[in-house]
Design an enzyme around this catalytic site. Sequence first.
Site, PDB file in Angstrom:
ATOM      1  N   LYS A   1      47.156  40.503  34.866  1.00  0.00           N
ATOM      2  CA  LYS A   1      47.709  40.260  36.192  1.00  0.00           C
ATOM      3  C   LYS A   1      46.893  40.921  37.284  1.00  0.00           C
ATOM      4  O   LYS A   1      47.033  40.580  38.444  1.00  0.00           O
ATOM      5  CB  LYS A   1      49.160  40.749  36.249  1.00  0.00           C
ATOM      6  CG  LYS A   1      50.075  39.980  35.320  1.00  0.00           C
ATOM      7  CD  LYS A   1      51.498  40.407  35.479  1.00  0.00           C
ATOM      8  CE  LYS A   1      52.384  39.547  34.594  1.00  0.00           C
ATOM      9  NZ  LYS A   1      53.796  39.793  34.841  1.00  0.00           N
ATOM     10  N   THR A   2      46.084  41.904  36.915  1.00  0.00           N
ATOM     11  CA  THR A   2      45.283  42.625  37.899  1.00  0.00           C
ATOM     12  C   THR A   2      43.852  42.744  37.390  1.00  0.00           C
ATOM     13  O   THR A   2      43.575  42.524  36.211  1.00  0.00           O
ATOM     14  CB  THR A   2      45.833  44.044  38.133  1.00  0.00           C
ATOM     15  OG1 THR A   2      45.660  44.798  36.920  1.00  0.00           O
ATOM     16  CG2 THR A   2      47.302  44.029  38.538  1.00  0.00           C
TER      17      THR A   2
END
Length: 160
Positions: free
Chosen positions: A52-53
């Site tokens: 997600k990052t």
Amino acid sequence: TSVMQMEVIVNLKTLPSGMAVIQLEEAVGAAIKNFDNAAGLRVPRHRFLPVKTCSDLLMVMSNLYRMQSGILTMSPERNFNTVPLVKLGPHFNKVKEFLHRFDNIPDLLELDHLTVSGDVTFGPNVVLKGTVIIIANHGDRIDIPAGAMLENKIVSGNLR
């Protein structure tokens, strides 16, 4: 055909230009209530790797993982069953900028914790071990040189 009843999620966002926008989303997981006799499965954390990052992306691209039969698994060379804690600052938020900051992805096999803040770049063949904290102050830049091995180090200031 019937229509699924989905809840709308309202997200207030700001574009890089500064323009405020409203993003409307529907949570796909909430759709399960529209199916009779639906069941959920509990999947253990080791069975999936959410990215997600860019901090997650760094770990997945590193030597912490190996691709075996189309499945990413923890490298048997890592002495710990856990992944390191990685915190990359805003200079690493966009994938294009993230990729520009690494000549190649550092060796993370013996890393416990990494924090990087500010304008930091990594040369090729960098090894990070233990706890490594790299902070380039506002207006300064830190270039980690090719072949550097940082173990339990704090690097701050300006290093070019």
